[in-house]
Structures are given as structure tokens and as C-alpha cells.
Design an enzyme around this catalytic site. Sequence first.
Site, PDB file in Angstrom:
ATOM      1  N   ASP A  21       5.064   7.206  -8.557  1.00 19.93           N
ATOM      2  CA  ASP A  21       5.126   5.743  -8.514  1.00 19.93           C
ATOM      3  C   ASP A  21       6.595   5.088  -8.256  1.00 19.93           C
ATOM      4  OD1 ASP A  21       3.914   3.170  -8.507  1.00 19.93           O
ATOM      5  OD2 ASP A  21       3.693   2.750 -10.456  1.00 19.93           O
ATOM      6  N   ASN A  69      -6.103   1.819  -4.041  1.00 24.81           N
ATOM      7  CA  ASN A  69      -4.984   1.534  -3.232  1.00 24.81           C
ATOM      8  C   ASN A  69      -5.502   1.058  -1.693  1.00 24.81           C
ATOM      9  OD1 ASN A  69      -2.974   4.321  -4.319  1.00 24.81           O
ATOM     10  ND2 ASN A  69      -2.721   2.004  -4.790  1.00 24.81           N
TER      11      ASN A  69
HETATM   12  C1  IPE Z   1      -1.060   4.836  -8.939  1.00 27.15           C
HETATM   13  O1  IPE Z   1      -0.028   3.934  -8.462  1.00 27.15           O
HETATM   14  C2  IPE Z   1      -1.658   5.420  -7.659  1.00 27.15           C
HETATM   15  C3  IPE Z   1      -0.850   6.464  -7.062  1.00 27.15           C
HETATM   16  C4  IPE Z   1       0.412   6.685  -7.518  1.00 27.15           C
HETATM   17  C5  IPE Z   1      -1.438   7.009  -5.907  1.00 27.15           C
HETATM   18  P1  IPE Z   1      -0.486   2.520  -8.273  1.00 27.15           P
HETATM   19  O2  IPE Z   1       1.174   1.980  -8.279  1.00 27.15           O
HETATM   20  O3  IPE Z   1      -1.315   2.210  -7.504  1.00 27.15           O
HETATM   21  O4  IPE Z   1      -0.895   1.884  -9.765  1.00 27.15           O
HETATM   22  P2  IPE Z   1      -0.724   0.214 -10.358  1.00 27.15           P
HETATM   23  O5  IPE Z   1      -1.495  -0.257  -9.300  1.00 27.15           O
HETATM   24  O6  IPE Z   1       0.421  -0.050 -10.567  1.00 27.15           O
HETATM   25  O7  IPE Z   1      -1.510   0.707 -11.616  1.00 27.15           O
HETATM   26  C1  IPE Z   2       3.538   4.856  -5.470  1.00 31.16           C
HETATM   27  O1  IPE Z   2       4.446   3.878  -4.893  1.00 31.16           O
HETATM   28  C2  IPE Z   2       2.940   5.240  -3.936  1.00 31.16           C
HETATM   29  C3  IPE Z   2       1.339   4.999  -3.886  1.00 31.16           C
HETATM   30  C4  IPE Z   2       0.716   4.279  -4.801  1.00 31.16           C
HETATM   31  C5  IPE Z   2       0.706   5.184  -2.620  1.00 31.16           C
HETATM   32  P1  IPE Z   2       3.909   2.544  -4.745  1.00 31.16           P
HETATM   33  O2  IPE Z   2       3.531   2.102  -3.553  1.00 31.16           O
HETATM   34  O3  IPE Z   2       2.966   2.154  -6.047  1.00 31.16           O
HETATM   35  O4  IPE Z   2       5.331   1.526  -5.263  1.00 31.16           O
HETATM   36  P2  IPE Z   2       5.521   0.265  -6.315  1.00 31.16           P
HETATM   37  O5  IPE Z   2       4.803   0.764  -7.629  1.00 31.16           O
HETATM   38  O6  IPE Z   2       4.884  -0.941  -5.581  1.00 31.16           O
HETATM   39  O7  IPE Z   2       7.178   0.215  -6.484  1.00 31.16           O
HETATM   40 MG    MG Z   3       3.152   1.355  -7.807  1.00 31.53          MG
END
Ligand code: IPE
Ligand code: IPE
Ligand code: MG
Length: 245
Positions: A21, A69
Site C-alpha cells: 500500500d 479496487n
Molecule cells: C488494499 O489497499 C488493496 C491492495 C493493496 C491491492 P487499498 O489501498 O485498496 O485499501 P483501502 O481502500 O485503503 O482500505
Molecule cells: C496500493 O497503493 C496499490 C493498489 C491498491 C493497487 P495505493 O494505490 O492504494 O496507494 P495509496 O494508498 O492511494 O497511497
Molecule cells: Mg491504498
Amino acid sequence: MLYLDQIDKARLPKHIAVIMDGNGRWAKLHGKPRVFGHKNGVKAVREVSEAAAEIGIDFLTLYAFSTENWNRPASEVNALMILLINTVKSELKTLNDNSIRLNAIGDLKKLPSRTYDTLMQGIEDTKNNDRMTLTLALNYSARWEMTDAVRRIARDLKAGVLSENDITDDLISQYLSTVNMPDPELLIRTSGEKRISNYLLWQIAYAELYFTDVFWPDFRKEDFYQAIVEFQSRERRFGQISEQL
Ligand code: IPE
Ligand code: IPE
Ligand code: MG
């Protein structure tokens, strides 16, 4: 002293799960679009996969795309699906060099067909590797997985393949997409968020949770080893008391 040197190789977790993340926030910090963060996350995937294989972890499971997502802007979703194709192709050599077997869990059939096909090809091309299994959780969520398992159990009950008394903790595990994998002993989440986001809910019942503020694109081997050192410093009691262990 390096974290690597502090690891007790005799007490390694067999399975480590990671919620990768912070790609978007990392990109923002660098004044770039979110996709730039995802692209830079690939290096961390390579580093952590190598690090895990090198010290002798059997299973590494990375959360790459959740069922939630899909609700992101279409341009980001499309970019992630394309990045996935390019990454599976570009990382094949690293996977084979390290004898890492690629695997995937999630509602894979609902991925765009080019992404799905490339993924299946990657799995096929690495199927004889036996040092570590690298599982990508893609279009995955724990509630999807458990709902799917309940549906298949119901089907098998109806068909007479199962009876009510067959339904045990172990049987349920066998109907999950992590069948044949031990439960993760350690769950790592980067970027400072302290939540599970619908990941492996059944399997992490007794996992140690480790949260770090490092954004995923900055996560390196030593950050991974640091998590293992912290894991090894904890007392896992499984409901018992210290003196019983
Ligand atoms: C969780 O991260 C899913 C992945 C790492 C693929 P998100 O960034 O989507 O989760 P939330 O929305 O902050 O809980
Ligand atoms: C994790 O990084 C990757 C996926 C969930 C695909 P994020 O895209 O959630 O990055 P933040 O949390 O918005 O910084
Ligand atoms: Mg994220």
C-alpha cells in the site's frame, strides 16, 4: 547490524502475506500521477520476492488488486491491468532465476482477457520452480473467497459428496483459494494504514500483524527483514499462557 543478520533461520515464518500500500501517496509526494507510484512499486515486488526466496520463505502472498479496487477511476484500473501484463512478462526471468513459482488467487476469470492470459502463461512458465510460491491476490477479497467457498460446499452437500459432519475448520480451509498453503504467520502492511481491507480474513486468524510507515515503492529487502526480526521477537501464545510455551 543488518536486519538480515539478526534473523534466526530456524524460526522463519513459512508464509508471509503483504498488503502493498501507498503507491498513490508516494507518487503524490514526488509530484507525479498515481500510476507513477504503481510503476515504481514493481521494484519493491522484485526485491521482496528475491529477499523471501533467498532466506527460505516457502510462500509469499501479495495483495495486488482487490475486488473493491474496481471502484477507482477507470484510467487507473486500466493502467494497473496493463502494468500487470508488463510486470509478469518482465519479471519472468527473475522468477526463473530464483526458482519462484507464480500463482494467483481471486476471481481471476473476471480480469480483462489479456491480463488473464498473460497471468496464466506466467503460471505455466514457472510451474516447475520449487524454491518459493509467489501468489498474487488479484480481483481478490476475503469475503468473495469465503462466499465462493460456501457456495461450493453447499453444492457438494447437495450432490452428496459431503455430509454436514464433514464440515470442519480444515475442510473450510480446503475450499479457500489458499488450499494447500499454510496460514500466513506474518502479515505486513506498508504505508501507515492499519487495517486489513478484506484480505485473507480466515487465514490470518492467528497471524502477527506488522505495520510500517514506508510507502510500498520505497520498501526494500532490509525493510522486509526488519519485519521478520520483529515477528521473531514476539511471543505467539495461541490462547495459552507464557509459562506453558
Ligand atoms: C488494499 O489497499 C488493496 C491492495 C493493496 C491491492 P487499498 O489501498 O485498496 O485499501 P483501502 O481502500 O485503503 O482500505
Ligand atoms: C496500493 O497503493 C496499490 C493498489 C491498491 C493497487 P495505493 O494505490 O492504494 O496507494 P495509496 O494508498 O492511494 O497511497
Ligand atoms: Mg491504498
